[in-house]
Scaffold this motif. Structure first.
Motif, mmCIF file in Angstrom:
data_model
loop_
_atom_site.group_PDB
_atom_site.id
_atom_site.type_symbol
_atom_site.label_atom_id
_atom_site.label_comp_id
_atom_site.label_asym_id
_atom_site.label_seq_id
_atom_site.Cartn_x
_atom_site.Cartn_y
_atom_site.Cartn_z
ATOM 1 N N SER A 1 33.071 -38.119 -56.752
ATOM 2 C CA SER A 1 31.656 -37.852 -56.974
ATOM 3 C C SER A 1 30.918 -37.813 -55.638
ATOM 4 N N ALA A 2 29.623 -37.557 -55.705
ATOM 5 C CA ALA A 2 28.792 -37.532 -54.511
ATOM 6 C C ALA A 2 27.424 -38.065 -54.877
ATOM 7 N N VAL A 3 26.895 -38.926 -54.014
ATOM 8 C CA VAL A 3 25.553 -39.459 -54.220
ATOM 9 C C VAL A 3 24.624 -38.760 -53.233
ATOM 10 N N ILE A 4 23.565 -38.179 -53.759
ATOM 11 C CA ILE A 4 22.672 -37.360 -52.953
ATOM 12 C C ILE A 4 21.275 -37.963 -52.975
ATOM 13 N N SER A 5 20.679 -38.066 -51.806
ATOM 14 C CA SER A 5 19.294 -38.504 -51.738
ATOM 15 C C SER A 5 18.450 -37.395 -51.128
ATOM 16 N N GLN A 6 17.210 -37.322 -51.564
ATOM 17 C CA GLN A 6 16.278 -36.330 -51.051
ATOM 18 C C GLN A 6 14.994 -37.020 -50.607
ATOM 19 N N LYS A 7 14.446 -36.500 -49.513
ATOM 20 C CA LYS A 7 13.155 -37.002 -49.037
ATOM 21 C C LYS A 7 12.255 -35.836 -48.709
ATOM 22 N N PRO A 8 10.983 -35.846 -49.056
ATOM 23 C CA PRO A 8 10.352 -36.863 -49.904
ATOM 24 C C PRO A 8 10.705 -36.658 -51.366
ATOM 25 N N SER A 9 10.388 -37.623 -52.197
ATOM 26 C CA SER A 9 10.633 -37.454 -53.629
ATOM 27 C C SER A 9 9.539 -36.590 -54.252
ATOM 28 N N ARG A 10 8.356 -36.661 -53.663
ATOM 29 C CA ARG A 10 7.260 -35.816 -54.125
ATOM 30 C C ARG A 10 6.241 -35.683 -53.009
ATOM 31 N N ASP A 11 5.456 -34.607 -53.073
ATOM 32 C CA ASP A 11 4.401 -34.421 -52.086
ATOM 33 C C ASP A 11 3.351 -33.471 -52.642
ATOM 34 N N ILE A 12 2.145 -33.675 -52.169
ATOM 35 C CA ILE A 12 1.040 -32.776 -52.493
ATOM 36 C C ILE A 12 0.584 -32.173 -51.183
ATOM 37 N N CYS A 13 0.587 -30.842 -51.093
ATOM 38 C CA CYS A 13 0.319 -30.169 -49.823
ATOM 39 C C CYS A 13 -0.792 -29.142 -49.986
ATOM 40 N N GLN A 14 -1.380 -28.822 -48.860
ATOM 41 C CA GLN A 14 -2.443 -27.830 -48.850
ATOM 42 C C GLN A 14 -1.852 -26.444 -48.646
ATOM 43 N N ARG A 15 -2.504 -25.474 -49.223
ATOM 44 C CA ARG A 15 -2.122 -24.066 -49.032
ATOM 45 C C ARG A 15 -2.028 -23.729 -47.545
ATOM 46 N N GLY A 16 -1.009 -22.974 -47.164
ATOM 47 C CA GLY A 16 -0.866 -22.527 -45.787
ATOM 48 C C GLY A 16 -0.054 -23.455 -44.904
ATOM 49 N N THR A 17 0.243 -24.647 -45.375
ATOM 50 C CA THR A 17 1.035 -25.590 -44.574
ATOM 51 C C THR A 17 2.517 -25.451 -44.922
ATOM 52 N N SER A 18 3.348 -26.207 -44.234
ATOM 53 C CA SER A 18 4.797 -26.170 -44.471
ATOM 54 C C SER A 18 5.294 -27.580 -44.768
ATOM 55 N N LEU A 19 6.367 -27.666 -45.529
ATOM 56 C CA LEU A 19 6.988 -28.956 -45.861
ATOM 57 C C LEU A 19 8.489 -28.834 -45.673
ATOM 58 N N THR A 20 9.068 -29.830 -45.009
ATOM 59 C CA THR A 20 10.519 -29.870 -44.856
ATOM 60 C C THR A 20 11.099 -30.945 -45.751
ATOM 61 N N ILE A 21 12.072 -30.556 -46.562
ATOM 62 C CA ILE A 21 12.739 -31.460 -47.493
ATOM 63 C C ILE A 21 14.133 -31.766 -46.937
ATOM 64 N N GLN A 22 14.479 -33.043 -46.951
ATOM 65 C CA GLN A 22 15.773 -33.459 -46.426
ATOM 66 C C GLN A 22 16.734 -33.802 -47.563
ATOM 67 N N CYS A 23 17.993 -33.492 -47.358
ATOM 68 C CA CYS A 23 19.043 -33.795 -48.323
ATOM 69 C C CYS A 23 20.188 -34.488 -47.588
ATOM 70 N N GLN A 24 20.520 -35.698 -48.031
ATOM 71 C CA GLN A 24 21.577 -36.489 -47.409
ATOM 72 C C GLN A 24 22.630 -36.817 -48.454
ATOM 73 N N VAL A 25 23.896 -36.586 -48.123
ATOM 74 C CA VAL A 25 24.999 -36.864 -49.045
ATOM 75 C C VAL A 25 25.813 -38.027 -48.494
ATOM 76 N N ASP A 26 26.378 -38.831 -49.402
ATOM 77 C CA ASP A 26 27.098 -40.037 -48.964
ATOM 78 C C ASP A 26 28.523 -39.748 -48.505
ATOM 79 N N SER A 27 28.954 -38.482 -48.576
ATOM 80 C CA SER A 27 30.293 -38.124 -48.122
ATOM 81 C C SER A 27 30.286 -36.662 -47.684
#
Lengths: 116, 112
Positions: free
Chosen positions: A1-27
């Motif tokens: 199996s694989a355990v996956i975490s993501q950051k952030p879990s949620r976000d509220i953003c303004q139009r025109g901005t950018s958001l980077t989502i991270q994904c980390q796997v335990d293997s």
């Protein structure tokens, strides 16, 4: 199996901005993917994140809007650029250990994005 | 283009009955098909895979059939329980064979 975490879990953003989502796997995993799930809809594949090379995007998704990085076998990022309210969605990271399509895919918990 | 249809958005059944969910596909010749379960606020979780040369696959109370002539898979949950309430997704490989494409899902509600 694989355990996956993501950051952030949620976000509220303004139009025109950018958001980077991270994904980390335990293997270490062979394949990493990014999906989008809009309210009441199924998962839509955005791209396959390739280690050491450019991501492979599905029809309707482009690198300028959704740049993806994958520096190693356990980590990837997805950026949602120049956001609009239509980008409000849940973004899910998914991995597969084998390089065969019939292997099961594992999913992270998702990042819930709201764009105002 | 490839298309996956799960033709019931919602299915409500009584505890103890058998739930049957349908997945139809077009413009595909998949070598295998997968079923996933998704609970609210969580990512999908793999349940079963069935290959084109397998007509039926079972795992505990779950049974999947695969009819490549009809281009259809049926997913059965026998002796259903309230804990089986969730959205069930059918998935097939994309054209490159590298990643999964998902149907819209069927939301199952099992009442006691």
């Amino acid at each position: 199996s694989a355990v996956i975490s993501q950051k952030p879990s949620r976000d509220i953003c303004q139009r025109g901005t950018s958001l980077t989502i991270q994904c980390q796997v335990d293997s270490q995993v062979t394949m990493m993917f990014w999906y989008r799930q809009q309210p009441g809809q199924s998962l839509t594949l955005i791209a396959t994140a390739n280690q050491g090379s450019e991501a492979t995007y599905e029809s309707g998704f482009v690198i300028d809007k959704f740049p993806i990085s994958r520096p190693n076998l356990t980590f990837s990022t997805l950026t949602v650029s120049n956001m609009s309210p239509e980008d409000s969605s849940i973004y899910l990271c998914s991995v597969r250990k084998g390089d065969r399509g019939y292997n099961e895919q594992f999913f992270g918990p998702g990042t819930r994005l709201t764009v105002l | 283009s490839q298309k996956i249809e799960q033709n019931s958005e919602a299915l409500n059944i009584q505890e103890g009955k058998t739930a049957t969910l349908t997945c139809n596909y077009t413009n595909y010749s998949p070598a295998y098909l997968q079923w996933y379960r998704q609970d609210p606020g969580r990512g999908p979780v793999f349940l079963l895979l069935i290959r084109e040369n397998e007509k039926e696959k079972r795992k505990e109370r779950l049974k999947v059939t695969f009819d490549t002539t009809l281009k259809q898979s049926l997913f059965h949950i026998t002796a259903s329980q309230p804990a089986d309430s969730a959205t069930y997704l059918c998935a097939l490989a994309n054209q490159a064979g590298t990643a999964l494409i998902f149907g819209k899902g069927t939301t199952l509600s099992v009442s006691s």
